[in-house]
Design an enzyme around this catalytic site. Structure first.
Site, PDB file in Angstrom:
ATOM      1  CB  CYS A  25      -0.988  -0.002   1.161  1.00  0.00           C
ATOM      2  SG  CYS A  25      -2.254  -1.271   0.978  1.00  0.00           S
ATOM      3  CG  HIS A  75     -13.815   8.582 -10.225  1.00  0.00           C
ATOM      4  ND1 HIS A  75     -15.091   8.205  -9.846  1.00  0.00           N
ATOM      5  CD2 HIS A  75     -13.386   7.635 -11.098  1.00  0.00           C
ATOM      6  CE1 HIS A  75     -15.420   7.097 -10.491  1.00  0.00           C
ATOM      7  NE2 HIS A  75     -14.407   6.719 -11.242  1.00  0.00           N
ATOM      8  CD  GLU A 136      -8.242   0.105   2.189  1.00  0.00           C
ATOM      9  OE1 GLU A 136      -8.144   1.209   2.761  1.00  0.00           O
ATOM     10  OE2 GLU A 136      -7.369  -0.783   2.252  1.00  0.00           O
TER      11      GLU A 136
END
Length: 150
Positions: A25, A75, A136
């Protein structure tokens, strides 16, 4: 008076990177986030009120969450503005990308705390934020409960 919890689910796409993290990540990547917003209150008990019997109109929750969370998050790429990622974020913004610099590491845990603070400021006075769940991935989510944060 009877208390009822009302929940509405939201979805948005967003990217992030965790500066200084020691796993995958640390790289820029994205998620199809799912956010469950649960509020608590008493149903309106006024036969002349257009929303008689409702704690809050689901449309009102939708309007609040879309305005103060989804509109910004969808986005978007989130970066920690207190890290060297700030320079990358500014370059991407200059090229027209939607980037948000946050004053914290953009983990699900920190995002959900931020979302809770935002929503608490904008809910009607007779409604309380009960909990949030931010998913998530298919198997990973963070939860925030008002009762844990008194």
């Amino acid at each position: 008076m009877t208390k009822i919890r009302i929940t509405k689910k939201f979805e948005f796409e967003a990217g992030h990177a965790l500066y200084g993290y020691d796993g995958k990540c640390k790289n820029i990547h994205g998620h199809s986030y799912k956010l469950w917003v649960t509020v608590i209150g008493s149903p309106i008990e006024d036969a002349s009120h257009v929303k008689n019997g409702m704690v809050i109109d689901f449309g009102d929750i939708k309007e609040i969450v879309n305005e103060y969370i989804v509109k910004e998050a969808d986005h978007t790429i989130f970066f920690n503005g207190n890290s060297p990622h700030k320079a990358l974020a500014e370059k991407l913004q200059a090229e027209g990308h939607k980037v948000v610099l946050l004053p914290y590491q953009p983990t699900s845990e920190m995002l959900i705390v931020d979302f809770a603070h935002r929503l608490q400021k904008h809910l009607p006075a007779h409604i309380s934020l009960y909990s949030l769940r931010l998913q998530e991935t298919e198997s990973s989510y963070a939860e925030w409960y008002a009762s844990d944060n008194l």
